[in-house]
Design an enzyme around this catalytic site. Structure first.
Site, PDB file in Angstrom:
ATOM      1  N   HIS A 468       0.871  -1.199  -0.187  1.00 32.23           N
ATOM      2  CA  HIS A 468       0.227  -0.041   0.027  1.00 32.23           C
ATOM      3  C   HIS A 468       0.940   1.139   0.001  1.00 32.23           C
ATOM      4  CE1 HIS A 468      -3.839   2.186   1.068  1.00 32.23           C
ATOM      5  NE2 HIS A 468      -2.926   2.907   1.657  1.00 32.23           N
ATOM      6  N   ASP A 513      -0.717  -9.468   1.047  1.00 34.55           N
ATOM      7  CA  ASP A 513       0.290  -8.780   0.249  1.00 34.55           C
ATOM      8  C   ASP A 513      -0.614  -8.263  -1.075  1.00 34.55           C
ATOM      9  OD1 ASP A 513       2.063  -7.643  -1.526  1.00 34.55           O
ATOM     10  OD2 ASP A 513       2.978  -9.683  -2.204  1.00 34.55           O
ATOM     11  N   GLU A 522       0.933  -1.551   4.352  1.00 41.01           N
ATOM     12  CA  GLU A 522       1.540  -0.114   4.151  1.00 41.01           C
ATOM     13  C   GLU A 522       2.879  -0.234   4.423  1.00 41.01           C
ATOM     14  OE1 GLU A 522       0.360   4.530   4.402  1.00 41.01           O
ATOM     15  OE2 GLU A 522      -0.586   3.227   5.897  1.00 41.01           O
TER      16      GLU A 522
END
EC number: 3.2.1.4
Length: 544
Positions: A468, A513, A522
């Site tokens: 992310h 993932d 993230e």
């Protein structure tokens, strides 16, 4: 997205130091195993795994294959009697040099306000971003230069406290393990003299100067009002920027890291070091003048990451300890002594609990310059916390110090922060067992975990590939920006993607993932920074 096949034999997918213990972790029943030369596929060692034990946190029956007897440099893999094989890995004296370079180079990719060019950025370059002045909330009409520094995470916000934590980890790594930073990974500023880690930290420090208002206080953060879309590149994020109000936590962090920088940069740039110290002292005066400040909360209309912090004694403690270590002035020592007697966490190393940095600074000042009782209490407390972490690690199937409840949003930060603390215990006690335990944490990060995943983009043969991270999503490059540490499993399932896909999973398997999973996948500067520290320790030579 290609399917990730989890292997029954997990290893550090980068490798192992030639000296010290080496273990692979197996799931399922007990196995005979062989260590094979990866090129010739000839066996160089054979053994039998330990008895399997159920590990609730990972939801697996785990057992250990020890191959510490293999010490020759080379590339290897492990094969079980049923033909199952592990990832290939290397054994070398310093197997993590390239990894450390990549973890550090990640900070270059986080840079804001400058073009990232092809020579240094490869395919992951982008145009200069966030060059507009920012509006100061609560001061109508006031706009300030906001450019520079590092983006904080998968978004483009910039935050004083987390930035200070990241710089502190990197400066500590350089201070403790300078031999690990002699090689250049080439930055635009590289001069062949100043270590690149100091050049990169200066990028963030120069931005932090801009976060200090005239009275000495430090703005808590600089962001747009809300996050841009996930595929928006930084140069296309053109919404208005806002300086959120001053906070005591941000000001304490600023004072701590600037006092630290004043000391470390002095041999390289006396003028810059003097500027850092002056800024730290002004920030300290603000803290003295504002003894009872409310914790930070987002102003109305701002929905970006809050990084709220109701307790600021830990940041004040760090500031006082660093200023005392750097200047030797008694007024800072008096402040340390007063703060040390207050009940806040003194061994934590996270952006919300910075007391551990104050403890390290005070202990590094030395017994001769410190209060005997406080020094002893802090040293004993640090070693007791390290012993607790080591005890948890011994009971954990994958040999790390996270209990089931510790698999939180950003659990890999805890993994690396705990490893940093274990290495501090090694430094102050001389006991190599703490370093062995810290190395187990690095093994976990790099693939020796129940998901057979390297949580560092671009490193290992099963690395995270879909973080992310807006530039990695929006740049059109198949592979993500390399060297980024993913947040890791979060048993709280704090985003919609994992709530839909991971219900009922054991804590250590609560990871996806996927770029929509902001709570598990993230990336941030302050997850990378302790990983740099840990890698640097083992790139300085293994004395275990």
């Amino acid at each position: 997205m290609s399917e990730h096949i989890i292997r029954a034999i997990t290893v550090n997918q980068i490798g192992y130091p030639a000296k010290g213990s080496k273990t692979a972790l197996f799931t399922g029943g007990e196995h005979q195993f062989r260590v094979l030369d990866a090129k010739t596929r000839t066996a160089v060692y054979s053994g039998v795994t330990s008895a399997a034990a159920w590990d609730k946190t990972s939801g697996a029956s785990v057992h250990t294959g020890d191959f510490s007897a293999v010490t020759d440099a080379g590339s290897y893999l492990i094969e079980a009697e049923d033909g199952t094989v592990s990832a290939e890995f290397i054994i070398e004296e310093r197997p993590y040099e390239e990894l450390q370079q990549g973890l550090l180079k990640a900070f270059y990719f986080y840079r804001c306000g400058v073009e990232l060019g092809g020579e240094y950025a490869g395919p992951w370059g982008h145009a200069a971003c966030h060059l507009a002045e920012g509006s100061v909330i609560g001061q109508p009409g006031l706009k300030l230069d906001s450019s520079g520094g590092w983006h904080d995470a998968g978004d483009y916000g910039k935050y004083s406290g987390p930035g200070a934590k990241a710089v502190a980890d990197l400066l500590l790594a350089y201070e403790w393990y300078p031999a690990a930073f002699t090689d250049s990974f080439t930055l635009p500023e590289t001069d062949g003299k100043t270590p690149d880690v100091l050049l990169e930290c200066k990028v963030e420090l120069d931005w932090l100067f801009k976060m200090q208002e005239a009275g000495g206080g430090v703005y808590h953060k600089l962001t747009t009002a809300s996050f841009p879309g996930l595929d928006v590149m930084p140069e296309n994020d053109t919404d208005e920027l806002f300086f959120s109000p001053v906070s005591a936590a941000a000001t304490g962090d600023f004072a701590g890291v600037m006092a630290m920088a004043a000391r470390i940069y002095k041999p390289w740039d006396e003028d810059f070091a003097a500027r850092c110290l002056a800024a730290a002292e002004v920030a300290w005066q603000w803290l003295v003048q504002h003894p009872e400040e409310p914790g930070f909360t987002n102003p109305p209309g701002i929905s970006t990451g809050e990084y709220g912090d109701e307790e600021d004694h830990d940041e004040r403690f760090w500031a006082a300890a660093e200023l005392y270590r750097t200047t030797g002035q008694e007024m800072y020592h008096e402040a340390v002594q007063a703060l040390a007697r207050l009940p806040f966490p003194k061994f934590a190393l996270g952006w919300a609990d910075m007391g551990g940095y104050g403890t390290l600074a005070y202990l590094l000042t030395g017994k001769d310059q410190t209060d005997e009782e406080i020094y002893r209490t802090l040293e004993e407390g640090l070693l007791a916390e390290a012993d607790r972490l080591a005890a948890v690690s011994r009971q954990d199937g994958y040999r790390i110090s996270l209990r089931e409840e510790d698999y939180i949003w950003g659990s890999n930060m805890l993994v690396m922060n705990n490893a940093l603390l274990l290495l501090a215990a090694e430094r102050f006690s001389g006991e190599a067992s703490y370093a062995e335990c810290a190395l187990d944490h690095l093994h976990y990060l790099l693939g020796r975990n129940v998901l057979d995943t390297s949580y560092v983009t671009g490193y290992g043969d099963h690395p995270v590939r879909h973080p992310h991270h807006r530039p990695s999503v929006g740049d059109g490059v198949e592979e993500p920006v390399p060297g980024l540490v993913s947040g890791g499993p979060d048993r709280g399932l704090h985003d919609e993607y994992v709530r839909e896909h991971l219900q009922g999973k054991p804590a250590a398997q609560c990871f996806a993932d996927h770029d929509l999973s902001y709570s598990t996948n993230e990336v941030t500067i302050y997850w990378n920074s302790p990983a740099v520290f840990v890698a640097a320790r083992f790139n300085s030579g293994w004395q275990g």
